[in-house]
Design an enzyme around this catalytic site. Structure first.
Site, PDB file in Angstrom:
ATOM      1  N   HIS A 142       0.828  -1.215   0.000  1.00  0.00           N
ATOM      2  CA  HIS A 142       0.000   0.000   0.000  1.00  0.00           C
ATOM      3  C   HIS A 142       0.860   1.262   0.000  1.00  0.00           C
ATOM      4  O   HIS A 142       0.363   2.362  -0.308  1.00  0.00           O
ATOM      5  CB  HIS A 142      -0.929   0.000   1.222  1.00  0.00           C
ATOM      6  CG  HIS A 142      -2.247   0.658   0.962  1.00  0.00           C
ATOM      7  ND1 HIS A 142      -2.376   1.795   0.189  1.00  0.00           N
ATOM      8  CD2 HIS A 142      -3.508   0.360   1.392  1.00  0.00           C
ATOM      9  CE1 HIS A 142      -3.655   2.161   0.148  1.00  0.00           C
ATOM     10  NE2 HIS A 142      -4.356   1.306   0.854  1.00  0.00           N
ATOM     11  N   ALA A 143       2.130   1.147   0.350  1.00  0.00           N
ATOM     12  CA  ALA A 143       3.020   2.304   0.270  1.00  0.00           C
ATOM     13  C   ALA A 143       3.208   2.764  -1.171  1.00  0.00           C
ATOM     14  O   ALA A 143       3.579   3.918  -1.423  1.00  0.00           O
ATOM     15  CB  ALA A 143       4.385   1.973   0.883  1.00  0.00           C
TER      16      ALA A 143
END
Length: 516
Positions: A142-143
């Site tokens: 998700h980064a």
């Protein structure tokens, strides 16, 4: 990606909050169908196609480079040892080679952490399924990405015809590094420009661009952070009027007696779903007709998101009722809201969220949806002033914060505080718009794309929905210690949706009159 690019505070937070029990990765379980006369090797053709398009999404070849001692956010740098065979794998699906088996494997694989020494994504191709189907499980940290950027990545992977389109090869760009003399000259120019131009709010809000060393040694990181703090200070001053107005609006809404009921509805009751999760996941997917869901939304005077919330509410309500665990107070949902402007395809996170009551204390499906529409409208009104504040909060940087946040996240995970603290929300529900036309990959037709999202401590159940063609593909994922078989919830979706359709169907007398 020729130059290092430091992660924003929001992107980096997904790295810091990650623990072995709480991987911070998102993905999908896509189902394809090969042509009946297909004779090729889908895995090799798919891998070759992705390899030829990597330059379209530079994040796919970017790895993390940590700051010394975790003193600052890490940076994305191009992986000079990139090997696509470490990211796209041919997977084995045991008998009976069906979707239920694939879902169980996806749940198991989604609980495994990605290797931070390499670019943070993986694809797994499952061949040999029934009816000439192919399964594709993809996951990305998700980064790297949010739902909006994920849709842009979908456009890179898929085609609108069975024949893959040709994409121009990458153009070579020389890497140009700044010398210390150039950095000093650029710094002086920026300083002079700051004092020459008239100072007003609009000018300051746009900010200034100060030079960076782009290096990863301690001295360079300290220098770059100082430049960042100066830029942020100038931008902060320019945005003070907007932020003060937002704060004033929030205070006004909170202090308004008419808003007290809305605020009370956003308070989440404790449930069996709001506990610490294990390092195992349970996953399942199901689909409902998109056109029918939109028709219900129109009849009810709401949005598609409201129908998604109503279906999710009905499913969770029934699940808790069967276990004698439904609270008298309505459950709430954490609903992500995109801040991404139309046309913005940057691979980063631009999102915040709101808390919305989902009326699980209402038995009648029609009244429940109408209540959700009312509550979601008020929640949007309450959260709207915060939209202007979020861009200022998303990139706050403080030296030493990374290591501190990671320690706190690990302590929170190990202490099971989520078992005793009141939950911020009871479930997470997200709706990601997708393409209406049929898509293909390496000649195979895409049938479904079920989202696979994140379960966290205190929020064990995540329901993410992706629209595709004329269907809504629901992806249910949960901590397996809380909901061992999330397929039970998926099996309830058709009945709950049918109840909504029946509740908003025209009276039988009207139907007969129209026929006559």
């Amino acid at each position: 990606m020729s130059d290092a690019r430091k992660l924003s505070s929001m992107d980096a937070s997904f790295l810091y909050l990650e623990t072995p029990e709480m991987p911070m990765q998102v993905g999908s379980m896509a189902i394809f169908r090969l042509p009946d006369d297909y004779k090729g090797d889908f895995f090799e053709e798919f891998k070759a196609m992705i390899a030829s398009r990597l330059h379209v999404a530079p994040i796919l070849k970017a790895r993390l480079e940590k700051a010394p001692l975790d003193i600052d956010h890490p940076s994305w740098v191009e992986d000079d040892q990139f090997d696509i065979d470490r990211h796209i794998f041919r997977a084995s699906l045991p008998a009976p080679h069906d979707r239920a088996t694939l879902e169980r494997i996806v749940g198991w694989m989604h609980a495994k952490l990605l290797n931070r020494a390499r670019p943070l994504w993986e694809f797994y191709v499952f061949e040999g399924m029934k009816d000439n189907e192919i399964g594709l499980y993809s996951k990305m940290h998700h980064a790297c990405i949010d739902g909006g950027a994920g849709a842009a990545l979908t456009n890179m992977i898929y085609d609108v015809t069975p024949i893959p389109r040709q994409i121009d090869p990458p153009t070579a760009r020389p890497k140009v590094g700044q010398e210390p003399r150039d950095i000093a000259a650029n710094l002086l120019d920026s300083y002079q420009q700051l004092w020459r131009q008239p100072f007003d709010a609009s000018t300051a809000a746009k900010g200034i661009d100060l030079p960076r060393s782009g290096k990863s040694d301690l001295g360079s990181i300290l220098f770059d952070n100082a430049m960042f703090q100066i830029e942020n200070a100038v931008k902060f001053v320019g945005n003070v009027p907007t932020m003060l107005k937002s704060v004033s609006d929030v205070i006004g809404k909170i202090s308004d007696p008419k808003s007290r009921d809305s605020i009370a509805s956003m308070m989440s009751p404790p449930t069996i779903l709001n506990k610490a999760i294990s390092s195992e996941r349970s996953f399942a997917g199901v689909s409902i007709p998109l056109s029918s869901a939109k028709a219900i939304a129109k009849q009810a005077g709401g949005k598609l998101n409201d129908v998604v919330l109503a279906v999710s509410s009905g499913v969770v309500r029934r699940y808790l009722l069967e276990r004698g665990a439904l609270p008298a107070k309505s459950l709430t949902a954490g609903v992500p809201i995109s801040l991404r402007e139309e046309g913005n395809t940057e691979a980063n996170n631009q999102v915040f969220g709101m808390i919305c009551s989902i009326a699980t204390n209402v038995d009648d499906p029609k009244t429940r949806l109408e209540t959700i529409i009312e509550r979601s409208t008020k929640s949007k009104e309450m959260s709207h002033p915060l939209r202007a504040l979020m861009p200022q909060m998303q990139n706050v940087s403080m030296l030493g914060a990374p290591i501190l946040i990671q320690i706190l996240a690990l302590l929170y995970s190990r202490s099971s505080l989520s078992d005793v603290l009141p939950p911020a929300a009871n479930i997470t529900v997200s709706n990601v718009p997708g393409p209406r036309q049929t898509l293909y990959a390496a000649g195979a037709e895409l049938l479904h794309i079920f989202p696979v999202s994140i379960s966290t401590h205190g929020l064990a159940l995540n329901i993410t929905v992706q629209s595709y063609r004329d269907q809504l593909d629901f992806g249910f994922i949960a901590g397996a210690n809380i909901i061992p078989h999330v397929q039970e919830l998926c099996d309830m979706v058709p009945a709950e949706f049918a109840a909504l359709e029946a509740a908003f169907a025209p009276p039988q007398a009207d139907v007969k009159g129209a026929a006559e």
